[in-house]
Design an enzyme around this catalytic site. Structure first.
Site, PDB file in Angstrom:
ATOM      1  N   ARG A 159       1.288  -0.982  -0.147  1.00  0.00           N
ATOM      2  CA  ARG A 159       0.168  -0.105  -0.036  1.00  0.00           C
ATOM      3  C   ARG A 159       1.240   1.736  -0.027  1.00  0.00           C
ATOM      4  NH1 ARG A 159      -2.895  -3.688   0.769  1.00  0.00           N
ATOM      5  NH2 ARG A 159      -5.249  -3.656   0.940  1.00  0.00           N
ATOM      6  N   TYR A 197     -26.670  -0.480 -17.268  1.00  0.00           N
ATOM      7  CA  TYR A 197     -27.838  -1.744 -16.971  1.00  0.00           C
ATOM      8  C   TYR A 197     -29.165  -1.731 -16.748  1.00  0.00           C
ATOM      9  CZ  TYR A 197     -23.070  -3.951 -14.662  1.00  0.00           C
ATOM     10  OH  TYR A 197     -21.912  -3.581 -14.389  1.00  0.00           O
ATOM     11  N   HIS A 327      -1.865  -7.758 -14.334  1.00  0.00           N
ATOM     12  CA  HIS A 327      -2.747  -8.435 -13.879  1.00  0.00           C
ATOM     13  C   HIS A 327      -3.612  -8.704 -14.719  1.00  0.00           C
ATOM     14  CE1 HIS A 327      -6.226  -7.600 -11.250  1.00  0.00           C
ATOM     15  NE2 HIS A 327      -7.451  -7.303 -12.725  1.00  0.00           N
ATOM     16  N   ALA A 328      -3.931  -9.665 -14.733  1.00  0.00           N
ATOM     17  CA  ALA A 328      -4.887 -10.696 -16.169  1.00  0.00           C
ATOM     18  C   ALA A 328      -5.933  -9.898 -17.225  1.00  0.00           C
ATOM     19  CB  ALA A 328      -5.600 -11.244 -16.133  1.00  0.00           C
ATOM     20  N   HIS A 357     -11.312 -17.654 -16.831  1.00  0.00           N
ATOM     21  CA  HIS A 357     -12.344 -15.750 -16.395  1.00  0.00           C
ATOM     22  C   HIS A 357     -12.048 -15.372 -18.111  1.00  0.00           C
ATOM     23  CE1 HIS A 357     -13.837 -12.960 -14.935  1.00  0.00           C
ATOM     24  NE2 HIS A 357     -13.363 -12.131 -15.256  1.00  0.00           N
ATOM     25  N   GLU A 358     -10.205 -15.729 -18.170  1.00  0.00           N
ATOM     26  CA  GLU A 358      -9.949 -14.186 -19.092  1.00  0.00           C
ATOM     27  C   GLU A 358     -10.189 -15.210 -20.334  1.00  0.00           C
ATOM     28  OE1 GLU A 358      -8.883 -11.916 -16.460  1.00  0.00           O
ATOM     29  OE2 GLU A 358      -9.201 -12.189 -18.464  1.00  0.00           O
ATOM     30  N   HIS A 361     -14.294 -13.467 -21.803  1.00  0.00           N
ATOM     31  CA  HIS A 361     -14.800 -13.131 -22.487  1.00  0.00           C
ATOM     32  C   HIS A 361     -14.153 -13.259 -23.397  1.00  0.00           C
ATOM     33  CE1 HIS A 361     -14.842 -10.049 -19.049  1.00  0.00           C
ATOM     34  NE2 HIS A 361     -13.650 -10.685 -18.072  1.00  0.00           N
ATOM     35  N   GLU A 385     -18.647 -11.157 -16.935  1.00  0.00           N
ATOM     36  CA  GLU A 385     -17.530 -11.365 -15.961  1.00  0.00           C
ATOM     37  C   GLU A 385     -18.439 -12.704 -15.875  1.00  0.00           C
ATOM     38  OE1 GLU A 385     -15.765  -7.906 -16.108  1.00  0.00           O
ATOM     39  OE2 GLU A 385     -15.235  -9.944 -15.832  1.00  0.00           O
ATOM     40  N   TRP A 459     -12.979   4.556   2.441  1.00  0.00           N
ATOM     41  CA  TRP A 459     -13.166   2.782   2.409  1.00  0.00           C
ATOM     42  C   TRP A 459     -12.631   1.977   3.097  1.00  0.00           C
ATOM     43  CZ3 TRP A 459     -12.131   0.596  -1.723  1.00  0.00           C
ATOM     44  CH2 TRP A 459     -11.023  -0.700  -1.873  1.00  0.00           C
ATOM     45  N   ARG A 463     -15.046  -0.928   3.641  1.00  0.00           N
ATOM     46  CA  ARG A 463     -15.207  -2.616   4.324  1.00  0.00           C
ATOM     47  C   ARG A 463     -15.173  -3.556   5.597  1.00  0.00           C
ATOM     48  NH1 ARG A 463     -10.455  -4.925   1.645  1.00  0.00           N
ATOM     49  NH2 ARG A 463      -8.956  -4.982   2.114  1.00  0.00           N
ATOM     50  N   HIS A 487      -8.361  -2.152  -9.713  1.00  0.00           N
ATOM     51  CA  HIS A 487      -9.487  -1.465 -10.522  1.00  0.00           C
ATOM     52  C   HIS A 487      -9.663  -0.292 -10.725  1.00  0.00           C
ATOM     53  CE1 HIS A 487      -9.915  -6.229 -11.182  1.00  0.00           C
ATOM     54  NE2 HIS A 487     -11.179  -5.527 -11.732  1.00  0.00           N
ATOM     55  N   ARG A 496     -19.797  -4.620 -11.864  1.00  0.00           N
ATOM     56  CA  ARG A 496     -19.891  -6.262 -12.097  1.00  0.00           C
ATOM     57  C   ARG A 496     -19.929  -7.821 -12.164  1.00  0.00           C
ATOM     58  NH1 ARG A 496     -16.428  -3.412 -17.082  1.00  0.00           N
ATOM     59  NH2 ARG A 496     -17.437  -2.499 -16.712  1.00  0.00           N
ATOM     60  N   TYR A 497     -18.477  -7.724 -11.619  1.00  0.00           N
ATOM     61  CA  TYR A 497     -18.413  -8.819 -10.195  1.00  0.00           C
ATOM     62  C   TYR A 497     -19.615  -9.559  -9.643  1.00  0.00           C
ATOM     63  CZ  TYR A 497     -14.287  -7.330 -13.011  1.00  0.00           C
ATOM     64  OH  TYR A 497     -13.092  -6.962 -13.787  1.00  0.00           O
TER      65      TYR A 497
HETATM   66  C1  BJ2 Z   1      -8.059 -11.059 -13.197  1.00  0.00           C
HETATM   67  C2  BJ2 Z   1      -9.197 -10.093 -13.871  1.00  0.00           C
HETATM   68  N1  BJ2 Z   1      -9.561  -8.985 -14.632  1.00  0.00           N
HETATM   69  C3  BJ2 Z   1     -10.128  -8.166 -15.599  1.00  0.00           C
HETATM   70  C4  BJ2 Z   1     -11.434  -9.273 -16.001  1.00  0.00           C
HETATM   71  O1  BJ2 Z   1     -11.030 -10.096 -16.737  1.00  0.00           O
HETATM   72  O2  BJ2 Z   1     -12.119  -8.527 -15.462  1.00  0.00           O
HETATM   73  C5  BJ2 Z   1      -9.188  -7.413 -16.558  1.00  0.00           C
HETATM   74  C6  BJ2 Z   1      -9.055  -6.137 -15.819  1.00  0.00           C
HETATM   75  C7  BJ2 Z   1     -10.254  -5.454 -15.946  1.00  0.00           C
HETATM   76  C8  BJ2 Z   1     -11.103  -5.641 -17.056  1.00  0.00           C
HETATM   77  N2  BJ2 Z   1      -9.938  -6.705 -17.540  1.00  0.00           N
HETATM   78  C9  BJ2 Z   1     -10.539  -7.363 -19.041  1.00  0.00           C
HETATM   79  O3  BJ2 Z   1     -10.000  -8.255 -19.127  1.00  0.00           O
HETATM   80  C10 BJ2 Z   1     -11.742  -6.597 -19.476  1.00  0.00           C
HETATM   81  N3  BJ2 Z   1     -10.989  -6.412 -21.012  1.00  0.00           N
HETATM   82  C11 BJ2 Z   1     -12.782  -7.742 -20.087  1.00  0.00           C
HETATM   83  C12 BJ2 Z   1     -13.718  -7.256 -20.747  1.00  0.00           C
HETATM   84  O4  BJ2 Z   1     -14.856  -6.241 -20.272  1.00  0.00           O
HETATM   85  O5  BJ2 Z   1     -14.115  -7.156 -21.510  1.00  0.00           O
HETATM   86  C13 BJ2 Z   1     -10.705  -9.287 -12.895  1.00  0.00           C
HETATM   87  O6  BJ2 Z   1      -9.753  -8.201 -12.409  1.00  0.00           O
HETATM   88  N4  BJ2 Z   1     -11.067  -9.875 -11.746  1.00  0.00           N
HETATM   89  C14 BJ2 Z   1     -11.489 -11.586 -12.184  1.00  0.00           C
HETATM   90  C15 BJ2 Z   1     -12.487 -11.937 -10.927  1.00  0.00           C
HETATM   91  C16 BJ2 Z   1     -13.135 -10.532  -9.593  1.00  0.00           C
HETATM   92  C17 BJ2 Z   1     -11.433  -9.059 -10.943  1.00  0.00           C
HETATM   93  C18 BJ2 Z   1     -10.485  -9.380  -8.940  1.00  0.00           C
HETATM   94  O7  BJ2 Z   1      -9.537  -9.912 -10.027  1.00  0.00           O
HETATM   95  O8  BJ2 Z   1     -10.779  -8.557  -8.749  1.00  0.00           O
HETATM   96 ZN    ZN Z   2     -13.266 -10.405 -16.309  1.00  0.00          ZN
END
Ligand code: BJ2
Ligand code: ZN
Length: 623
Positions: A159, A197, A327-328, A357-358, A361, A385, A459, A463, A487, A496-497
């Site tokens: 942090r 939405y 970050h994926a 997950h990826e 998408h 998502e 924040w 939490r 994010h 969205r998650y």
């Molecule tokens: C690991 C995952 N990375 C996101 C995702 O895949 O959503 C990435 C980064 C932000 C958006 N993004 C995308 O790939 C978009 N281009 C997809 C799209 O909108 O087309 C992530 O952040 N996750 C997964 C679980 C919860 C959250 C986290 O890890 O907190």
């Molecule tokens: Zn995603």
């Protein structure tokens, strides 16, 4: 020639409108491709040069969108008969930050680029100059260490080197982002984001879902807290009842699965459902994990990854010293050909799930790639998502893991079911309050309820209240803890998650029925079911061309978000946890603890730790 504002000057001919739409659609593919490619180049090589090129390409993209919106306004599109044509015009007219004057847009894009780089290149170094990035170093420490002080060092240190450096940039970002929202007729950026939405009660709907799922979360929280007290001692836990944020196996306490094998597994003498060890023993590579994931999708008759995907994705962290965004993420280049994943894959179960997950998408991108560009989105962002996670709900069943050779044996009894459901709850239930609170914070910042002086206080209020997680040491307004979560600097909305974690169980329930899976929902594996695959692709191929209720109905037969499916999935665990917690107070104070110690970061990271050779899992320090 400035057009008179009266309707009679506006074009009403819908054929002319279609011609306009088709021309713009072709042009937009080229403009977006260039901009996304520049963004990809920056994300995979965080240099000043690439940042500049990426910002420039975004300015070109914005100028294009502005021109399209201006031309679209020459049509009387709100009066069109054809619903699809009207929907295209509506989306083409809502252009977000592109409506800003160029100097303000440039400032916004530069700030976004800087925030992304700050987060992704942050390193925590100790005095003998060993440095750790978040990926993989600090992530592994938070996942594997059971040493209170080492966890605190990594949690606090991260942090310091990330969020703490972003506060002023973020403040400025909020102002410019709100300018854009207001220019498009929204009160603030939060209202603009919620508009995706198509609901006037998204906040209320999410609150209702949260309240429905809160009892299950409280019971899980109570069970986990008791186990952590056994491990770390009562004195480490605040009298207010929260769990210190650095003890949950994850840098943000958003997923607690890493605590399962040694601390939380309810019935020990059963095969572990965490296959991280098996992945390593079988010398899994990132490539192999991606192929296993793709094979699940194609077993349902869904679309395989194209050649370009395998040739251009980045699935391991580069070892040439380059700074990248680890970050994926999944990428649609909007040219109907290039689709990529960028991921610094670690060989863990958690990353096997992220890979799915990826790839979810990517599957959505592939399914809607022939739609007009404005429709190449999820039915709502929560749908996007949910896709990959629906696959993971089947893949992570012990039955499936055995089928793909990651689990030796499946023991089919009550205790094993509880073990499995607990491990799933640590990912899916633990996440809910986190998924819910991130945008509660952000919406309050965008609408002015939370001023910069209160960023960190708000924040932690959220939490402590929703997640029942508190800071292990004192936090001040010199900190900016929201910035320590991707994010926020990455400017990706988060509700969205939360939506996804609810509706993915509705989709799972419907696809299991389609696949004639008759047992309990948590045992269902839709593997090889083309009936389920077709039902899913019928929805995915709609993109955002229809209201999301229509897409939802295509899969589940219903038109609303509903917590019934996730509750059905976890029902046996709910009963078991209620018994475990009988007669105990499972609530915590709404407010954070006030008597927290002040912590200064030691320059020497705490000693590396070894697990006790006796295998009790207790950690002993080298003497
Ligand atoms: C690991 C995952 N990375 C996101 C995702 O895949 O959503 C990435 C980064 C932000 C958006 N993004 C995308 O790939 C978009 N281009 C997809 C799209 O909108 O087309 C992530 O952040 N996750 C997964 C679980 C919860 C959250 C986290 O890890 O907190
Ligand atoms: Zn995603």
């Amino acid at each position: 020639v400035a057009f008179a504002s009266t309707d009679c000057q506006l074009i009403t001919d819908e054929n002319e409108a279609w011609a306009f739409v088709n021309r713009v659609n072709d042009e937009s593919q080229e403009v977006y491709f260039k901009s996304i490619q520049a963004s990809w180049n920056y994300n995979t090589n965080l240099t000043d040069h690439n940042s500049q090129l990426s910002v420039e390409a975004k300015l070109v993209e914005a100028a294009f969108e502005k021109e399209v919106a201006a031309n679209a306004s020459r049509f009387n599109w709100t009066a069109f008969q054809n619903e699809t044509l009207k929907r295209i015009f509506k989306k083409a007219s809502d252009i977000g930050s592109a409506s800003l004057p160029e100097d303000r847009l440039t400032k916004l894009k530069v700030i976004e680029s800087e925030l992304e780089r700050l987060y992704s290149s942050a390193q925590l170094c100790d005095d003998d100059s060993t440095c750790n990035n978040l990926d993989p170093g600090l992530t592994r420490i938070l996942a594997e260490s059971r040493d209170y002080d080492k966890l605190l060092w990594a949690w606090f240190g991260w942090r310091n080197v990330s969020g703490r450096k972003m506060r002023n940039l973020y403040k400025e970002f909020v102002n410019i982002s709100n300018e854009a929202a207001r220019a498009n007729g929204y009160a603030d950026t939060g209202e603009y984001w919620r508009s995706w939405y198509d609901m006037d009660n998204l906040r209320e709907e999410c609150q209702k879902l949260y309240e429905q799922l809160k009892p299950l979360y409280l019971n899980l929280h109570a069970y986990v807290k008791r186990k952590l007290i056994d491990k770390y001692g009562e004195d480490k836990f605040p009298s207010t009842g929260q769990i210190p944020a650095h003890l949950l196996g994850n840098m943000w306490a958003q997923s607690w699965g890493n605590l399962y094998s040694d601390l939380l597994q309810p019935f020990k003498n059963k095969p572990s459902v965490d296959v991280t060890e098996a992945l390593k023993e079988q010398n899994y590579t990132a490539q192999k994990m991606f192929e296993v994931s793709e094979e699940f999708f194609t077993s349902l008759g869904l679309i395989p990854m194209p050649e370009e995907f395998w040739n251009h994705s980045m699935i391991v962290k580069p070892d040439d010293g380059r700074d990248v965004v680890c970050h994926a993420s999944a990428w649609d280049f909007l040219n109907q050909k290039d689709f990529r994943i960028k991921q610094c894959t670690d060989i863990t179960m958690s990353d096997l799930i992220t890979t799915h997950h990826e790839m979810g998408h990517i599957q959505y991108y592939l399914q809607y790639k022939n739609l007009p560009v404005v429709f190449r989105r999820g039915a709502n962002p929560g749908f996007h998502e949910a896709v990959g996670d629906v696959m993971s709900l089947s893949v992570s069943t012990p039955k499936h893991l055995k089928e793909i050779g990651l689990l030796e044996e499946v023991v089919d009894d009550e205790e094993s079911d509880i073990n499995f459901l607990l491990s799933q709850a640590l990912k899916k239930i633990a996440f809910l309050p986190f998924g819910y609170l991130i945008d509660q914070w952000r919406w309050s910042v965008f609408n002015g309820e939370t001023s910069p002086e209160d960023y960190n206080k708000k924040w932690w209020d959220l939490r402590c209240k929703y997640q029942g997680v508190s800071p292990p040491v004192q936090r001040t307004e010199d900190d900016f803890d929201p910035g320590a979560k991707y994010h926020i600097p990455g400017n990706t909305p988060y509700i969205r998650y939360f939506v996804s974690y609810v509706i993915q169980f509705q989709f799972h329930q419907a696809l299991c029925e389609a696949a004639n899976q008759t047992g309990p929902l948590y045992k269902c594996d839709i593997y090889n079911s083309h009936v389920a695959g077709n039902k899913l692709s019928d929805m995915l191929s709609l993109g955002s061309s229809k209201p999301w209720a229509v897409a939802m109905e295509k899969v589940t037969g219903n038109t609303t978000m509903d917590a019934g499916a996730i509750i059905e999935y976890f029902q046996p665990l709910i009963t078991w946890l209620e018994k475990q917690n009988e007669g105990m107070d499972i609530q915590w104070d709404e407010a954070c603890p006030t008597d927290l110690p002040v912590y200064t970061l030691p320059t020497q990271s705490p000693e590396p730790e070894t697990t006790d050779p006796t295998g009790t899992g207790n950690v002993v320090f080298p003497n």
